[in-house]
Design a protein around this motif. Structure first.
Motif, PDB file in Angstrom:
ATOM      1  N   PHE A   1       1.130  -1.115  -0.276  1.00 56.42           N
ATOM      2  CA  PHE A   1      -0.144  -0.350   0.197  1.00 56.42           C
ATOM      3  C   PHE A   1       1.010   0.965   0.267  1.00 56.42           C
ATOM      4  O   PHE A   1       1.698   1.085   0.829  1.00 56.42           O
ATOM      5  CB  PHE A   1      -0.990  -0.156   1.538  1.00 56.42           C
ATOM      6  CG  PHE A   1      -2.292  -1.270   1.502  1.00 56.42           C
ATOM      7  CD1 PHE A   1      -3.431  -0.484   0.890  1.00 56.42           C
ATOM      8  CD2 PHE A   1      -1.627  -2.334   1.785  1.00 56.42           C
ATOM      9  CE1 PHE A   1      -4.224  -1.049   0.511  1.00 56.42           C
ATOM     10  CE2 PHE A   1      -2.577  -3.643   1.639  1.00 56.42           C
ATOM     11  CZ  PHE A   1      -4.183  -2.595   1.412  1.00 56.42           C
ATOM     12  N   HIS A   2       0.349   1.738  -0.419  1.00 56.37           N
ATOM     13  CA  HIS A   2       1.106   3.042  -1.036  1.00 56.37           C
ATOM     14  C   HIS A   2       0.517   4.943  -0.069  1.00 56.37           C
ATOM     15  O   HIS A   2      -0.899   5.171  -0.940  1.00 56.37           O
ATOM     16  CB  HIS A   2       2.337   3.614  -2.473  1.00 56.37           C
ATOM     17  CG  HIS A   2       2.993   3.467  -3.103  1.00 56.37           C
ATOM     18  ND1 HIS A   2       4.121   2.724  -2.609  1.00 56.37           N
ATOM     19  CD2 HIS A   2       2.533   1.986  -3.947  1.00 56.37           C
ATOM     20  CE1 HIS A   2       4.710   1.734  -3.666  1.00 56.37           C
ATOM     21  NE2 HIS A   2       3.515   0.669  -4.000  1.00 56.37           N
ATOM     22  N   ILE A   3       0.548   5.312   0.785  1.00 55.65           N
ATOM     23  CA  ILE A   3       0.237   6.101   1.357  1.00 55.65           C
ATOM     24  C   ILE A   3       0.336   7.100   1.398  1.00 55.65           C
ATOM     25  O   ILE A   3       1.703   7.813   1.480  1.00 55.65           O
ATOM     26  CB  ILE A   3       0.000   5.213   3.614  1.00 55.65           C
ATOM     27  CG1 ILE A   3      -0.725   4.009   2.542  1.00 55.65           C
ATOM     28  CG2 ILE A   3      -0.743   6.556   3.754  1.00 55.65           C
ATOM     29  CD1 ILE A   3      -1.134   3.748   4.366  1.00 55.65           C
ATOM     30  N   LEU A   4       0.043   8.263   0.656  1.00 53.51           N
ATOM     31  CA  LEU A   4       0.703  10.104   0.575  1.00 53.51           C
ATOM     32  C   LEU A   4       0.687  10.564   1.979  1.00 53.51           C
ATOM     33  O   LEU A   4      -0.635  10.315   2.802  1.00 53.51           O
ATOM     34  CB  LEU A   4       0.267  10.588  -0.578  1.00 53.51           C
ATOM     35  CG  LEU A   4       0.418  10.350  -2.171  1.00 53.51           C
ATOM     36  CD1 LEU A   4      -0.232  10.649  -2.945  1.00 53.51           C
ATOM     37  CD2 LEU A   4       1.807   9.792  -1.553  1.00 53.51           C
ATOM     38  N   PHE A   5       1.964  11.463   2.512  1.00 53.29           N
ATOM     39  CA  PHE A   5       1.771  11.874   3.397  1.00 53.29           C
ATOM     40  C   PHE A   5       1.591  13.807   3.126  1.00 53.29           C
ATOM     41  O   PHE A   5       2.818  14.480   2.732  1.00 53.29           O
ATOM     42  CB  PHE A   5       2.673  11.931   4.300  1.00 53.29           C
ATOM     43  CG  PHE A   5       2.748  12.759   6.462  1.00 53.29           C
ATOM     44  CD1 PHE A   5       1.295  11.889   7.555  1.00 53.29           C
ATOM     45  CD2 PHE A   5       2.762  14.204   6.058  1.00 53.29           C
ATOM     46  CE1 PHE A   5       2.020  12.317   8.396  1.00 53.29           C
ATOM     47  CE2 PHE A   5       2.411  14.585   7.576  1.00 53.29           C
ATOM     48  CZ  PHE A   5       2.341  13.620   8.150  1.00 53.29           C
ATOM     49  N   LYS A   6       0.560  14.055   3.315  1.00 50.34           N
ATOM     50  CA  LYS A   6       0.585  15.971   2.626  1.00 50.34           C
ATOM     51  C   LYS A   6       0.557  16.703   3.508  1.00 50.34           C
ATOM     52  O   LYS A   6      -0.440  16.502   4.469  1.00 50.34           O
ATOM     53  CB  LYS A   6      -0.803  15.701   1.993  1.00 50.34           C
ATOM     54  CG  LYS A   6      -1.010  14.740   0.561  1.00 50.34           C
ATOM     55  CD  LYS A   6      -2.385  14.937   0.331  1.00 50.34           C
ATOM     56  CE  LYS A   6      -2.095  14.669  -1.399  1.00 50.34           C
ATOM     57  NZ  LYS A   6      -3.099  14.759  -2.314  1.00 50.34           N
ATOM     58  N   THR A   7       1.588  17.561   3.507  1.00 47.99           N
ATOM     59  CA  THR A   7       1.828  18.240   4.402  1.00 47.99           C
ATOM     60  C   THR A   7       2.177  19.595   3.624  1.00 47.99           C
ATOM     61  O   THR A   7       2.762  19.248   2.499  1.00 47.99           O
ATOM     62  CB  THR A   7       2.759  18.402   5.623  1.00 47.99           C
ATOM     63  OG1 THR A   7       2.622  18.964   6.375  1.00 47.99           O
ATOM     64  CG2 THR A   7       4.116  17.614   5.241  1.00 47.99           C
TER      65      THR A   7
ATOM     66  N   LEU B   1      -9.486   6.529  -6.921  1.00 52.47           N
ATOM     67  CA  LEU B   1      -8.401   5.332  -7.034  1.00 52.47           C
ATOM     68  C   LEU B   1      -7.200   5.346  -6.575  1.00 52.47           C
ATOM     69  O   LEU B   1      -6.432   5.184  -7.510  1.00 52.47           O
ATOM     70  CB  LEU B   1      -8.976   4.330  -8.054  1.00 52.47           C
ATOM     71  CG  LEU B   1     -10.218   4.112  -7.989  1.00 52.47           C
ATOM     72  CD1 LEU B   1     -10.465   3.447  -8.813  1.00 52.47           C
ATOM     73  CD2 LEU B   1     -11.367   3.017  -7.039  1.00 52.47           C
ATOM     74  N   ASP B   2      -6.897   6.991  -6.611  1.00 52.39           N
ATOM     75  CA  ASP B   2      -5.520   7.450  -6.322  1.00 52.39           C
ATOM     76  C   ASP B   2      -4.616   7.132  -5.250  1.00 52.39           C
ATOM     77  O   ASP B   2      -3.898   6.997  -4.942  1.00 52.39           O
ATOM     78  CB  ASP B   2      -6.423   8.904  -6.249  1.00 52.39           C
ATOM     79  CG  ASP B   2      -5.497   9.436  -7.541  1.00 52.39           C
ATOM     80  OD1 ASP B   2      -5.779   8.664  -8.268  1.00 52.39           O
ATOM     81  OD2 ASP B   2      -6.483  10.843  -7.829  1.00 52.39           O
ATOM     82  N   GLY B   3      -5.412   6.362  -3.777  1.00 55.00           N
ATOM     83  CA  GLY B   3      -4.861   5.946  -2.932  1.00 55.00           C
ATOM     84  C   GLY B   3      -5.015   6.502  -1.542  1.00 55.00           C
ATOM     85  O   GLY B   3      -6.166   7.932  -2.050  1.00 55.00           O
ATOM     86  N   LEU B   4      -4.715   6.254  -0.494  1.00 64.21           N
ATOM     87  CA  LEU B   4      -5.222   6.758   0.805  1.00 64.21           C
ATOM     88  C   LEU B   4      -3.566   8.480   0.508  1.00 64.21           C
ATOM     89  O   LEU B   4      -2.652   7.937   0.516  1.00 64.21           O
ATOM     90  CB  LEU B   4      -4.955   5.636   1.864  1.00 64.21           C
ATOM     91  CG  LEU B   4      -6.022   4.773   2.186  1.00 64.21           C
ATOM     92  CD1 LEU B   4      -5.647   3.787   2.495  1.00 64.21           C
ATOM     93  CD2 LEU B   4      -7.077   5.017   2.092  1.00 64.21           C
ATOM     94  N   SER B   5      -4.024   9.236   1.263  1.00 62.42           N
ATOM     95  CA  SER B   5      -3.922  10.250   1.995  1.00 62.42           C
ATOM     96  C   SER B   5      -3.597  10.838   3.189  1.00 62.42           C
ATOM     97  O   SER B   5      -4.392  10.464   3.455  1.00 62.42           O
ATOM     98  CB  SER B   5      -3.627  11.310   0.943  1.00 62.42           C
ATOM     99  OG  SER B   5      -3.610  11.179  -0.822  1.00 62.42           O
ATOM    100  N   ILE B   6      -2.638  10.727   4.228  1.00 64.09           N
ATOM    101  CA  ILE B   6      -3.051  11.279   5.476  1.00 64.09           C
ATOM    102  C   ILE B   6      -2.388  13.128   5.166  1.00 64.09           C
ATOM    103  O   ILE B   6      -1.765  13.376   4.654  1.00 64.09           O
ATOM    104  CB  ILE B   6      -1.631  10.738   5.862  1.00 64.09           C
ATOM    105  CG1 ILE B   6      -1.576   9.123   6.730  1.00 64.09           C
ATOM    106  CG2 ILE B   6      -1.927  11.837   7.898  1.00 64.09           C
ATOM    107  CD1 ILE B   6      -0.676   8.577   6.667  1.00 64.09           C
ATOM    108  N   VAL B   7      -3.178  13.594   5.139  1.00 64.69           N
ATOM    109  CA  VAL B   7      -3.502  15.129   5.551  1.00 64.69           C
ATOM    110  C   VAL B   7      -2.935  15.575   6.832  1.00 64.69           C
ATOM    111  O   VAL B   7      -4.226  15.615   7.772  1.00 64.69           O
ATOM    112  CB  VAL B   7      -4.869  16.022   4.926  1.00 64.69           C
ATOM    113  CG1 VAL B   7      -4.358  17.120   4.899  1.00 64.69           C
ATOM    114  CG2 VAL B   7      -4.993  15.094   3.949  1.00 64.69           C
ATOM    115  N   GLN B   8      -1.817  16.461   7.025  1.00 67.26           N
ATOM    116  CA  GLN B   8      -1.503  17.635   8.160  1.00 67.26           C
ATOM    117  C   GLN B   8      -2.691  18.840   8.332  1.00 67.26           C
ATOM    118  O   GLN B   8      -2.241  19.442   7.458  1.00 67.26           O
ATOM    119  CB  GLN B   8      -0.678  17.069   8.242  1.00 67.26           C
ATOM    120  CG  GLN B   8      -0.140  18.432   9.832  1.00 67.26           C
ATOM    121  CD  GLN B   8       1.343  18.451   9.765  1.00 67.26           C
ATOM    122  OE1 GLN B   8       2.197  18.144  10.214  1.00 67.26           O
ATOM    123  NE2 GLN B   8       2.072  19.642   9.525  1.00 67.26           N
ATOM    124  N   VAL B   9      -3.404  18.971   9.715  1.00 67.49           N
ATOM    125  CA  VAL B   9      -4.725  20.135   9.283  1.00 67.49           C
ATOM    126  C   VAL B   9      -4.007  21.183  10.435  1.00 67.49           C
ATOM    127  O   VAL B   9      -3.192  20.153  11.627  1.00 67.49           O
ATOM    128  CB  VAL B   9      -5.394  19.740   8.975  1.00 67.49           C
ATOM    129  CG1 VAL B   9      -6.551  18.512   8.444  1.00 67.49           C
ATOM    130  CG2 VAL B   9      -5.911  18.783  10.488  1.00 67.49           C
TER     131      VAL B   9
END
Length: 527
Positions: free
Chosen positions: A70-76, A139-147
């Motif tokens: 699984f490729h999970i993006l960490f967006k910040t 279907l782009d995959g999961l992303s973790i977003v820092q808020v």
């Protein structure tokens, strides 16, 4: 005497000419038979077999679902490479996530996403804004977003309706601080923020494996039928609002689910005699009681009228039984206790079931939709410890990340099904030499093999949409090749039957040919 000698002298050349003609005729017959007849017979009776890479097909290895990363993006808005590295290492070592294969990749927020973070005042509003930006990329995959921290309560993480998981800046700082100093075991963070984060990821990834343990499922397909049946003895008892309620709920779900498969929603009304069934009246409950055995009898009555033969696509059946007004209200009991949902499931209906309706309530449509989700392999989170918050469903009744996980699983299933079909085809062709392999079959097999390889590469590169499309094409081509009618032409033609056909044909011809060969041999031997 002289006349006799002259007579013999005159007949000898004639007999020699006749013998020469017979030898020439024999040679001509032999040449025609062996030079023309045999090649023509051989070419017209040889089984047509286009070249197939049978060895490559037999060596195909199916994919394990848990082996796919699984490729999970960490967006910040900041550089999070150090944070992501620390987070990846410890999450992989945590007890809850040690069995899952995933990687977290840092990824900057784009200007539009940053604007949404700054302009909205709640997680719900932020999630709606992100969903609008990614409406066509489910279907782009999961992303973790820092808020910003003020959006989230301390120690809480949020799961959005789309593919976004939300953590606060405070949580990120604690992650970096604790793992940099390696003192995280003595901090409160381990019991709150980090545990919530682990529980959230574990709950999401665990739904990926629930399909294998489910009892009743619809088989994987590109097209499904959803048939809603209203069973009653009186047309006036089926309220129009009840029908429209179901159709609206299922239409919204179908619109969003089209990214995975197409759903054909239809409804019908079935009349069942006078509507009186063998239910017992209970004075204690002031209602009619239907036990499990009588429910089975009701299902057997309804099943022939559901129209299972109308389509070859998998069909999900949900039957609403509206009891006769003289037998209302009616409840289903199991072991002297009422069933809360007043419904039962039928394995023969691909995870569907029967529900008794005594009044018009929105929960009826919700129950049917929930069961359809389970039958399709869409499972809800198991948030036992209430360690994270999941935003409410919209009108579709399904989150984008749920479709993402379902698509990943179905991609592997389509690929494995295609490879198993191709391996079975290669084994069949190796064992039975009489099967005709046309150029059309060859093209289908070659296309399927190419699509399997392309889907595997797309999965490794994280391009799930392309992988899913290629996997579906691979499976369709493999199924068409395996079940092509031309493969059955000589499938049940045993080898010994050839002798029964060819011996009566060649034996009468072969004996004169052998005798002629002997005469020709003797003729040339004397010369």
């Amino acid at each position: 005497m002289a006349s006799l000698l002259m007579k013999n002298h005159s007949t000898t050349p004639v007999s020699q000419d006749t013998h020469s003609h017979s030898i020439g005729a024999a040679l001509t017959f032999i040449v025609i038979l062996l030079g023309i007849g045999v090649p023509v017979w051989w070419n017209t009776t040889t089984v047509q077999r286009a070249y197939l890479p049978l060895e490559e097909l037999s060596n195909m290895v199916t994919l394990a679902e848990n082996d796919q990363r699984f490729h999970i993006l960490f967006k910040t808005t900041e550089d999070a490479s150090v944070l992501v590295k620390k987070l990846q290492n410890d999450l992989s070592e945590s007890e809850e996530l040690s069995s899952y294969n995933f990687s977290i990749v840092p990824y900057p927020l784009n200007p539009k996403e940053v604007n949404i973070l700054l302009s909205q005042n709640s997680i719900d509003a932020i999630d709606v804004g992100f969903e609008e930006l990614s409406e066509n990329n489910l279907l782009d995959g999961l992303s973790i977003v820092q808020v910003p921290s003020h959006y989230l309560p301390s120690g809480k993480v949020y799961i959005g309706r789309h593919n976004f998981l939300y953590i606060s800046e405070e949580t990120s700082i604690l992650i970096l601080k604790c793992y940099t100093t390696k003192m995280y075991q003595q901090t409160k963070f381990l019991k709150t923020d980090f545990k919530s984060f682990c529980s959230m990821l574990a709950s999401i990834l665990s739904t990926y494996n629930l399909y294998e343990n489910s009892i009743a499922n619809l088989p994987i397909s590109n097209q499904y039928n959803v048939l809603l049946t209203f069973a009653t003895s009186n047309l006036n008892m089926v309220h129009p609002s009840l029908v429209s309620m179901f159709e609206e709920n299922f239409a919204a779900f179908s619109k969003k689910f089209r990214h995975v498969s197409d759903l054909s929603i239809s409804s019908q009304v079935v009349y069942i005699g006078n509507g009186h069934i063998g239910a017992d009246y209970s004075t204690d409950n002031n209602a009619f009681i239907l036990n499990e055995e009588k429910v089975v009898s009701l299902i057997n009555i309804l099943e022939p009228r559901l129209g299972n033969q109308l389509s070859s696509d998998p069909t999900f059946h949900w039957v609403l039984y509206v009891p006769h007004e003289e037998q209302s209200p009616m409840y289903i009991f199991k072991s002297s206790s009422p069933i809360t949902t007043n419904s039962v499931l039928s394995p023969r209906w691909n995870g569907g079931g029967l529900q008794i309706v005594n009044g018009i309530e929105h929960s009826f449509a919700g129950l049917a939709l929930c069961q359809l989700r389970n039958a399709l392999g869409v499972f809800s989170l198991q948030n036992i410890e209430d360690s994270y918050v999941s935003l409410d469903y919209d009108e579709s009744g399904v989150h984008a990340w749920e479709l993402y996980l379902l698509t990943r699983r179905r991609t592997i299933q389509f690929l494995n099904q295609a490879m198993i079909t191709l391996k079975s085809l290669s084994q069949l062709l190796e064992q039975i030499g009489n099967i005709v392999v046309s150029e059309e079959i060859k093209d289908l097999v070659v296309t399927s093999v190419k699509m399997v390889d392309a889907a595997r590469r797309a999965i490794q590169n994280g391009n799930l949409q392309q992988a899913y499309r290629d996997a579906k094409v691979a499976n369709v081509c493999a199924e068409k090749a395996f079940f092509d009618p031309s493969l059955l032409a000589l499938l049940y033609f045993p080898e010994d039957q050839k002798y029964a056909i060819y011996i009566p044909l060649f034996l009468p011809i072969g004996i004169p040919v052998l005798l002629s060969l002997r005469s020709v041999y003797m003729h040339f031997l004397k010369r």
